[in-house]
Each structure stands twice: as structure tokens, then as C-alpha cells.
Design a protein around this motif. Sequence first.
Motif, PDB file in Angstrom:
ATOM      1  N   UNK A 110      51.049  45.552  39.114  1.00  0.00           N
ATOM      2  CA  UNK A 110      51.163  44.113  38.841  1.00  0.00           C
ATOM      3  C   UNK A 110      51.945  43.370  39.913  1.00  0.00           C
ATOM      4  N   UNK A 111      52.015  43.904  41.104  1.00  0.00           N
ATOM      5  CA  UNK A 111      52.688  43.225  42.204  1.00  0.00           C
ATOM      6  C   UNK A 111      54.195  43.351  42.227  1.00  0.00           C
ATOM      7  N   UNK A 112      54.749  44.240  41.409  1.00  0.00           N
ATOM      8  CA  UNK A 112      56.197  44.442  41.367  1.00  0.00           C
ATOM      9  C   UNK A 112      56.634  45.481  42.394  1.00  0.00           C
ATOM     10  N   UNK A 113      57.862  45.324  42.854  1.00  0.00           N
ATOM     11  CA  UNK A 113      58.500  46.313  43.698  1.00  0.00           C
ATOM     12  C   UNK A 113      59.967  46.416  43.298  1.00  0.00           C
ATOM     13  N   UNK A 136      60.312  49.574  33.084  1.00  0.00           N
ATOM     14  CA  UNK A 136      59.254  49.430  32.103  1.00  0.00           C
ATOM     15  C   UNK A 136      59.158  47.973  31.701  1.00  0.00           C
ATOM     16  N   UNK A 137      57.951  47.567  31.271  1.00  0.00           N
ATOM     17  CA  UNK A 137      57.739  46.223  30.756  1.00  0.00           C
ATOM     18  C   UNK A 137      57.188  46.331  29.341  1.00  0.00           C
ATOM     19  N   UNK A 184      64.518  44.920  40.502  1.00  0.00           N
ATOM     20  CA  UNK A 184      63.061  44.707  40.439  1.00  0.00           C
ATOM     21  C   UNK A 184      62.742  43.322  40.968  1.00  0.00           C
ATOM     22  N   UNK A 185      61.662  43.229  41.737  1.00  0.00           N
ATOM     23  CA  UNK A 185      61.289  41.934  42.326  1.00  0.00           C
ATOM     24  C   UNK A 185      59.795  41.699  42.219  1.00  0.00           C
ATOM     25  N   UNK A 186      59.466  40.421  42.191  1.00  0.00           N
ATOM     26  CA  UNK A 186      58.072  40.013  42.313  1.00  0.00           C
ATOM     27  C   UNK A 186      58.044  38.698  43.071  1.00  0.00           C
ATOM     28  N   UNK A 187      57.230  38.598  44.104  1.00  0.00           N
ATOM     29  CA  UNK A 187      57.259  37.401  44.958  1.00  0.00           C
ATOM     30  C   UNK A 187      56.769  36.137  44.255  1.00  0.00           C
ATOM     31  N   UNK A 188      55.778  36.279  43.383  1.00  0.00           N
ATOM     32  CA  UNK A 188      55.185  35.107  42.751  1.00  0.00           C
ATOM     33  C   UNK A 188      54.814  35.459  41.315  1.00  0.00           C
ATOM     34  N   UNK A 189      55.484  34.817  40.395  1.00  0.00           N
ATOM     35  CA  UNK A 189      55.339  35.178  38.986  1.00  0.00           C
ATOM     36  C   UNK A 189      54.145  34.459  38.351  1.00  0.00           C
ATOM     37  N   UNK A 192      51.558  35.541  32.728  1.00  0.00           N
ATOM     38  CA  UNK A 192      51.416  36.795  31.980  1.00  0.00           C
ATOM     39  C   UNK A 192      52.582  37.753  32.208  1.00  0.00           C
ATOM     40  N   UNK A 193      53.485  37.419  33.128  1.00  0.00           N
ATOM     41  CA  UNK A 193      54.654  38.266  33.364  1.00  0.00           C
ATOM     42  C   UNK A 193      55.760  38.015  32.349  1.00  0.00           C
TER      43      UNK A 193
END
Lengths: 110, 111
Positions: free
Chosen positions: A61-64, A36-37, A76-81, A84-85
Motif C-alpha cells: 500500500x505504498x508504506x515504508x 500492522x494495520x 512508518x511513512x507514506x508519501x501521499x495518504x 482508504x488509509x
Amino acid sequence: AQSVTQPDIHITVSEGASLELRCNYSYGATPYLFWYVQSPGQGLQLLLKYFSGDTLVQGIKGFEAEFKRSQSSFNLRKPSVHWSDAAEYFCALSDYKLSFGAGTTVTVRA
Amino acid sequence: DTAVSQTPKYLVTQMGNDKSIKCEQNLGHDTMYWYKQDSKKFLKIMFSYNNKELIINETVPNRFSPKSPDKAHLNLHINSLELGDSAVYFCASSQLSNEQFFGPGTRLTVL
């Protein structure tokens, strides 16, 4: 007893850089896992969930996140932050109730 | 269309007072929850109701009493408020063990 650990209290990342948030769990069976965010002053929004099947789950939101049973992890990962993250991120485990980790605060610098 | 709503959003009150927080969900879920988020942002479940029946009651002081008039509503009443009750209270709902949908939270400040 079930438990969730988020080892990183605070992470600072540059905009455009990759992000990885760690989550480890303790549970006797296959867990239901969630990320959760929480943006400042807001409620919690579900990013993604793992119940079974493919261990790499895609979220909003592009998360995996990847479930690794051998390591009891659900990172949890996101390639490019994006700026707004910047928010608080919670990992959670569910059987009949949600148990949350302590959260990781993500700061994004320009 | 708000899925899980809470009122009020902010609540400022004096020690010793009694207050209530209301929660409503329009998702048709059978289960509703109350969580407390403390000043360090730690989230802990307080109560859970399934079809108006209490199924989870964590170690919460007796001053806290949930009430579920129907499965779409779960209210939280707090008697004799104390300074330590200051927190953000979140309502949530779910269908079985699926993901929980959270309300926007009620920030309670006890002076």
C-alpha cells in the motif's frame, strides 16, 4: 523486558499529504519489528516487517519504514495518504511472542 | 482461500455462560496464537501453541482454556463468562518467529 511505544494516539492528515507514525521499542538484541494495520471492524493486516539487513523496508500500500538502532525507532511513512488509509496502525516487536504498541488512529480528511 | 478463519464472528451471551471460539489456519504453520483486544484497542497475547503444545500462557484467568486438536486448529473455551471478558478475540498463526497472520476476529459481548 521488551516493550513498544507509539507516542501518538491519534493523527489527522489531509488526503494527499504525507504521513509518519512513530514507534519506539525497548529490546536487548536486534528485534524483529512489524507494522500492522487494522481497518474498522477488520482483522490485522501486515504492512511490512524488519528482520535484518537494509534498514529501509518497503511494504504494501505504498508504506515504508526505517529502522534506526541508535534511536530504537521503527517509524512508518507514506508519501501521499489516501482516504482508504484511515485505520488503526500497530507497531509490534517479536521474540517468541508479539508485543504490540497501543496503536495510532489515523483519520484522513478530504 | 481464507488463511486464518474464526467462528463465530459475533458472539453475544449472558454472564455465567460457557462459550467456545474456533480457529483454523490452512497455511501449514506450526504455531498458533490467541490475542485479546480490549475496548481501547490494546492487543495482548493470551496463549500460543506450537505443534499442539502450549508454549505461551500469559496471566489469563483459569476460566480460559485453549485446546489444539491438531496444528491447524486452536480453539478457545471460556467458562463462567464475565462482563470484563467482552472484547475482540483474534486468532493468529505463524511459522517460527516470522510474521503472524491474523484471523478476522470474534467480537464477544457479555451481557
